[in-house]
Design an enzyme around this catalytic site. Structure first.
Site, PDB file in Angstrom:
ATOM      1  N   TYR A 155     -15.157 -39.496   4.171  1.00 43.06           N
ATOM      2  CA  TYR A 155     -13.791 -39.324   4.707  1.00 43.06           C
ATOM      3  C   TYR A 155     -13.802 -38.240   5.796  1.00 43.06           C
ATOM      4  O   TYR A 155     -13.012 -38.280   6.736  1.00 43.06           O
ATOM      5  CB  TYR A 155     -12.821 -38.992   3.571  1.00 43.06           C
ATOM      6  CG  TYR A 155     -11.379 -39.309   3.898  1.00 43.06           C
ATOM      7  CD1 TYR A 155     -10.984 -40.612   4.203  1.00 43.06           C
ATOM      8  CD2 TYR A 155     -10.407 -38.313   3.900  1.00 43.06           C
ATOM      9  CE1 TYR A 155      -9.655 -40.904   4.501  1.00 43.06           C
ATOM     10  CE2 TYR A 155      -9.093 -38.598   4.186  1.00 43.06           C
ATOM     11  CZ  TYR A 155      -8.720 -39.892   4.474  1.00 43.06           C
ATOM     12  OH  TYR A 155      -7.405 -40.171   4.775  1.00 43.06           O
ATOM     13  N   LYS A 162      -5.999 -34.677   7.413  1.00 44.79           N
ATOM     14  CA  LYS A 162      -4.965 -34.843   6.376  1.00 44.79           C
ATOM     15  C   LYS A 162      -4.558 -33.485   5.791  1.00 44.79           C
ATOM     16  O   LYS A 162      -3.414 -33.289   5.399  1.00 44.79           O
ATOM     17  CB  LYS A 162      -5.453 -35.779   5.264  1.00 44.79           C
ATOM     18  CG  LYS A 162      -5.589 -37.233   5.683  1.00 44.79           C
ATOM     19  CD  LYS A 162      -4.273 -37.864   6.115  1.00 44.79           C
ATOM     20  CE  LYS A 162      -4.378 -39.365   6.258  1.00 44.79           C
ATOM     21  NZ  LYS A 162      -3.206 -39.966   6.919  1.00 44.79           N
TER      22      LYS A 162
END
Ligand code: NAP
Length: 254
Positions: A155, A162
Site C-alpha cells: 500500500y 491516507k
C-alpha cells in the site's frame, strides 16, 4: 433521511466504485445527486449510471484542477441552490509505487499520490463552503483505508497519503465545526474496484480479511453506502473529526 438534500459525490468511475454505492444509498434516501468523474474515458460509464437516477447531474472534474472544481461548485449552486453533503472518493498513486518497498518511493510519486488523494479533500472543500452556508451546514465524508494507520504490504505511499487525509479530516472538522459542517472519514475494508486492482497482491488481502476479521467476512460496497448515509444524515449530528471503520472489525485484530 436525505429528503430535499443535495449530495455532491466526487470519484465515480463505474458501477463498482464505492462512490456509486454511496450515491445509490443517498438517492434511495431521497437526495438529489451531483456526480463527478475524471476524463472522457469514464464519461460514458458514468452518464449511463446517472441516467438510472432521474434528476442526477454529472460533471467532468480532475481534482488537481482548481478551475474544474470551481465549475462543479458553480454548476451545483446554479442547479441546486446549495449543498448538504460532499463525498470525497478519489485516490491515485502510480502503479509502480504500489508494489515493492516504500523506501523506493520517488519524489514525484509521493507528490502525485498526496496531491490527488489527500490535498484534494481541502481543494474540493474550500469552494463548496458558500454552498454549505446556504443550507446552514452539512456533512463531508472522505474514503480512507487501514493502511493510513498500519503497514499494509504494497500500500506504501498510498498509506502515507491516507494518513494525511485522515489528519485533514480532523483539521477540517475543527475549522468547519463552527459553520455547522461535519467532516468524517470512512475506513473501508478491501473491496474489488478499479483502484483496488492497482494494488499488488490485493486478492491475498481479501483472503486474509475473510480469515482474520472478527465477523469472518469481507464487506460489500453497499455496507460503505449505508455507513455514508449515516454520516450524511442527522442521525450522526454530533459526530465529527472521526474515522469510522467499516471492515467487519478487521482493524481491532493484532
Ligand atoms: P475507483 O472506483 O477506482 O474510484 C477511485 C476514483 O478516483 C476514480 O473515479 C478515479 O477516476 C478517481 N480519480 C483518480 N485520480 C483523480 C483525479 N485526479 N481527479 C478526479 N478523480 C480522480 O475505486 P474505489 O475503490 O471506489 O476508490 C474510492 C475511494 O475509496 C478511494 O479514496 C480509495 O482509496 C478508497 N478506498 C477503497 C477501498 C477498496 O478496497 N476499494 C478501501 C478503502 C478505501 P479514474 O478512474 O478516471 O482515474
Amino acid at each position: 433521511m436525505l429528503k430535499d438534500k443535495t449530495a455532491l459525490v466526487y470519484g465515480v468511475a463505474n458501477d463498482r466504485s464505492l462512490a456509486w454505492a454511496i450515491a445509490q444509498a443517498f438517492s434511495q434516501a431521497g437526495a438529489r445527486l451531483v456526480l463527478t468523474y475524471q476524463g472522457e474515458r469514464m464519461e460514458r460509464n458514468v452518464r449511463a449510471l446517472a441516467e438510472t437516477v432521474p434528476g442526477t447531474l454529472c460533471y467532468d472534474c480532475d481534482v488537481t484542477n482548481d478551475d474544474e472544481i470551481a465549475a462543479v461548485c458553480a454548476n451545483t449552486d446554479r442547479e441546486c441552490g446549495g449543498l448538504d453533503v460532499l463525498v470525497h472518493s478519489v485516490a491515485f498513486a502510480r502503479k509502480e509505487e504500489l508494489a515493492g518497498r516504500y523506501v523506493d518511493t520517488s519524489r514525484d510519486g509521493f507528490r502525485i499520490a498526496n496531491e490527488v488523494s489527500a490535498y484534494s479533500l481541502v481543494a474540493v472543500t474550500r469552494p463548496a463552503l458558500p454552498l454549505f452556508e446556504k443550507r446552514g451546514g452539512g456533512s463531508i465524508i472522505a474514503l480512507t483505508y487501514l493502511g493510513a494507520q498500519r503497514v499494509v504490504p504494497n500500500y506504501n505511499v498510498m498509506g502515507v497519503a491516507k494518513a494525511a487525509l485522515e489528519a485533514s479530516v480532523r483539521y477540517l472538522a475543527a475549522d468547519l465545526g463552527p459553520l455547522g459542517i461535519r467532516v468524517n472519514g470512512i475506513s473501508a475494508g478491501p473491496v474489488k474496484t478499479l483502484a483496488a486492482r492497482g494494488i499488488s497482491g490485493f486478492g491475498s488481502i481479501l483472503a486474509h480479511v475473510e480469515e482474520r476479521a472478527p465477523l469472518r467476512r469481507n464487506i460489500s460496497d453497499s455496507d460503505v453506502g449505508q455507513a455514508a448515509l449515516f454520516l450524511a444524515s442527522d442521525m450522526s449530528r454530533n459526530i465529527t473529526g472521526e474515522v469510522l471503520f467499516v471492515d467487519a472489525g478487521f482493524h481491532i485484530m493484532a
